[in-house]
Write a protein that holds these residues in place. Sequence first.
Motif, PDB file in Angstrom:
ATOM      1  N   ALA A 143      -3.252 -16.038   0.900  1.00  0.00           N
ATOM      2  CA  ALA A 143      -3.324 -14.465   1.158  1.00  0.00           C
ATOM      3  C   ALA A 143      -4.895 -13.965   1.567  1.00  0.00           C
ATOM      4  O   ALA A 143      -5.590 -14.753   1.658  1.00  0.00           O
ATOM      5  N   ALA A 144      -5.116 -12.739   1.949  1.00  0.00           N
ATOM      6  CA  ALA A 144      -6.367 -12.228   2.217  1.00  0.00           C
ATOM      7  C   ALA A 144      -7.216 -11.920   0.887  1.00  0.00           C
ATOM      8  O   ALA A 144      -6.779 -12.159  -0.246  1.00  0.00           O
ATOM      9  N   PRO A 145      -8.564 -12.155   1.018  1.00  0.00           N
ATOM     10  CA  PRO A 145      -9.490 -12.098  -0.231  1.00  0.00           C
ATOM     11  C   PRO A 145      -9.148 -10.666  -1.134  1.00  0.00           C
ATOM     12  O   PRO A 145      -9.136  -9.602  -0.416  1.00  0.00           O
ATOM     13  N   VAL A 146      -9.131 -10.924  -2.326  1.00  0.00           N
ATOM     14  CA  VAL A 146      -9.018  -9.888  -3.262  1.00  0.00           C
ATOM     15  C   VAL A 146      -9.977 -10.217  -4.443  1.00  0.00           C
ATOM     16  O   VAL A 146     -10.571  -9.180  -4.734  1.00  0.00           O
ATOM     17  N   SER A 147     -10.152 -11.335  -4.748  1.00  0.00           N
ATOM     18  CA  SER A 147     -11.146 -11.593  -5.968  1.00  0.00           C
ATOM     19  C   SER A 147     -11.996 -12.738  -5.361  1.00  0.00           C
ATOM     20  O   SER A 147     -11.759 -13.498  -4.502  1.00  0.00           O
ATOM     21  N   ASN A 182      -6.724 -17.131 -12.319  1.00  0.00           N
ATOM     22  CA  ASN A 182      -5.843 -16.564 -13.453  1.00  0.00           C
ATOM     23  C   ASN A 182      -4.473 -16.081 -12.552  1.00  0.00           C
ATOM     24  O   ASN A 182      -3.998 -14.893 -13.231  1.00  0.00           O
ATOM     25  N   PHE A 183      -4.009 -16.809 -11.593  1.00  0.00           N
ATOM     26  CA  PHE A 183      -2.858 -16.436 -11.205  1.00  0.00           C
ATOM     27  C   PHE A 183      -1.521 -16.680 -11.925  1.00  0.00           C
ATOM     28  O   PHE A 183      -1.335 -17.854 -12.377  1.00  0.00           O
ATOM     29  N   THR A 184      -0.877 -15.786 -12.275  1.00  0.00           N
ATOM     30  CA  THR A 184       0.155 -15.890 -13.297  1.00  0.00           C
ATOM     31  C   THR A 184       1.480 -16.428 -12.263  1.00  0.00           C
ATOM     32  O   THR A 184       2.446 -17.071 -13.072  1.00  0.00           O
ATOM     33  N   ASP A 185       1.516 -16.712 -10.990  1.00  0.00           N
ATOM     34  CA  ASP A 185       2.442 -17.367 -10.603  1.00  0.00           C
ATOM     35  C   ASP A 185       2.138 -18.650  -9.671  1.00  0.00           C
ATOM     36  O   ASP A 185       2.812 -19.062  -9.043  1.00  0.00           O
ATOM     37  N   VAL A 186       1.249 -19.180 -10.193  1.00  0.00           N
ATOM     38  CA  VAL A 186       0.634 -20.566  -9.961  1.00  0.00           C
ATOM     39  C   VAL A 186       0.277 -21.384 -11.279  1.00  0.00           C
ATOM     40  O   VAL A 186      -0.576 -21.133 -12.002  1.00  0.00           O
ATOM     41  N   ALA A 187       1.339 -22.288 -11.646  1.00  0.00           N
ATOM     42  CA  ALA A 187       1.185 -23.057 -12.904  1.00  0.00           C
ATOM     43  C   ALA A 187       0.662 -24.159 -12.619  1.00  0.00           C
ATOM     44  O   ALA A 187       0.575 -24.953 -11.851  1.00  0.00           O
ATOM     45  N   PRO A 188       0.013 -24.635 -13.941  1.00  0.00           N
ATOM     46  CA  PRO A 188      -0.915 -26.092 -13.850  1.00  0.00           C
ATOM     47  C   PRO A 188      -0.171 -27.207 -13.460  1.00  0.00           C
ATOM     48  O   PRO A 188      -0.569 -28.128 -12.947  1.00  0.00           O
ATOM     49  N   HIS A 219      -7.711 -16.446  -1.954  1.00  0.00           N
ATOM     50  CA  HIS A 219      -7.939 -15.602  -2.846  1.00  0.00           C
ATOM     51  C   HIS A 219      -6.421 -15.091  -3.110  1.00  0.00           C
ATOM     52  O   HIS A 219      -5.650 -15.738  -2.314  1.00  0.00           O
ATOM     53  N   GLY A 220      -6.355 -14.384  -4.028  1.00  0.00           N
ATOM     54  CA  GLY A 220      -4.897 -13.803  -4.228  1.00  0.00           C
ATOM     55  C   GLY A 220      -4.775 -12.614  -3.691  1.00  0.00           C
ATOM     56  O   GLY A 220      -5.334 -12.007  -3.027  1.00  0.00           O
ATOM     57  N   THR A 221      -3.230 -12.353  -3.695  1.00  0.00           N
ATOM     58  CA  THR A 221      -2.957 -11.165  -3.190  1.00  0.00           C
ATOM     59  C   THR A 221      -3.225 -10.024  -4.012  1.00  0.00           C
ATOM     60  O   THR A 221      -3.354  -8.754  -3.640  1.00  0.00           O
ATOM     61  N   THR A 222      -3.616 -10.398  -5.438  1.00  0.00           N
ATOM     62  CA  THR A 222      -3.963  -9.180  -6.397  1.00  0.00           C
ATOM     63  C   THR A 222      -4.871 -10.245  -7.064  1.00  0.00           C
ATOM     64  O   THR A 222      -4.918 -11.653  -6.954  1.00  0.00           O
ATOM     65  N   THR A 256      -4.450 -11.394 -10.001  1.00  0.00           N
ATOM     66  CA  THR A 256      -3.520 -12.126 -10.870  1.00  0.00           C
ATOM     67  C   THR A 256      -2.349 -12.822 -10.230  1.00  0.00           C
ATOM     68  O   THR A 256      -1.674 -13.216 -10.915  1.00  0.00           O
ATOM     69  N   THR A 257      -2.163 -12.503  -8.944  1.00  0.00           N
ATOM     70  CA  THR A 257      -0.976 -12.984  -8.269  1.00  0.00           C
ATOM     71  C   THR A 257      -1.609 -13.720  -6.988  1.00  0.00           C
ATOM     72  O   THR A 257      -2.418 -12.961  -6.174  1.00  0.00           O
ATOM     73  N   PHE A 258      -1.002 -14.698  -6.750  1.00  0.00           N
ATOM     74  CA  PHE A 258      -1.489 -15.745  -5.448  1.00  0.00           C
ATOM     75  C   PHE A 258      -0.302 -15.645  -4.646  1.00  0.00           C
ATOM     76  O   PHE A 258      -0.682 -15.572  -3.253  1.00  0.00           O
ATOM     77  N   SER A 259       0.818 -15.267  -4.702  1.00  0.00           N
ATOM     78  CA  SER A 259       2.061 -15.041  -3.802  1.00  0.00           C
ATOM     79  C   SER A 259       2.336 -16.430  -3.058  1.00  0.00           C
ATOM     80  O   SER A 259       2.430 -16.734  -1.821  1.00  0.00           O
ATOM     81  N   PRO A 260       2.605 -17.478  -3.784  1.00  0.00           N
ATOM     82  CA  PRO A 260       2.814 -18.707  -3.211  1.00  0.00           C
ATOM     83  C   PRO A 260       4.135 -19.037  -2.200  1.00  0.00           C
ATOM     84  O   PRO A 260       4.049 -19.819  -1.479  1.00  0.00           O
ATOM     85  N   GLN A 261       4.969 -18.169  -2.233  1.00  0.00           N
ATOM     86  CA  GLN A 261       6.097 -18.015  -1.448  1.00  0.00           C
ATOM     87  C   GLN A 261       6.046 -16.925  -0.082  1.00  0.00           C
ATOM     88  O   GLN A 261       7.045 -16.690   0.591  1.00  0.00           O
TER      89      GLN A 261
END
Length: 137
Positions: free
Chosen positions: A21-25, A31-37, A55-58, A60-65
């Motif tokens: 996604a586009a730059p946000v942070s 700290n993406f809650t939707d990308v687990a180690p 970067h994430g969509t927010t 704390t969110t990367f939106s891998p799907q």
Amino acid sequence: MKQKQRIFSLFLLVALVFSLAAPVSAAGEMNFTDVAPDDWYYTYVKDLYDNDIVHGTTPTTFSPQGQVTLGEALKLVLMSAGYGDQTPTGSHWASGFYQLAQENGFLPSGLSLGLNDPINRLQIAEIIVNVLDLSRT
């Protein structure tokens, strides 16, 4: 060897391309809650994030799907191929990447997408082939 590493990295991007996604942070602790180690793509996302390419969509969110746009794909491919971050040349954050791609003939002929339009894997692969000046055999 460095060229092989770049090609490998770019093809990994194609595998991940619909998750970016586009730059946000800014780069740093991820700290993406939707990308687990333990996700198969975690280390790739982390490497690209640490190098300030994705970067994430927010914050704390990367939106891998999610889908990737032309602007996002251009940034991923061009920066992974060694081009630096581009200053916007218009109102869109990716306009500098678009101008660089256009000036160097990296865009596939007949591509009629806006920078916010979703791009498919074939179109991204065509851009990668053009950026790396690979022949189609």
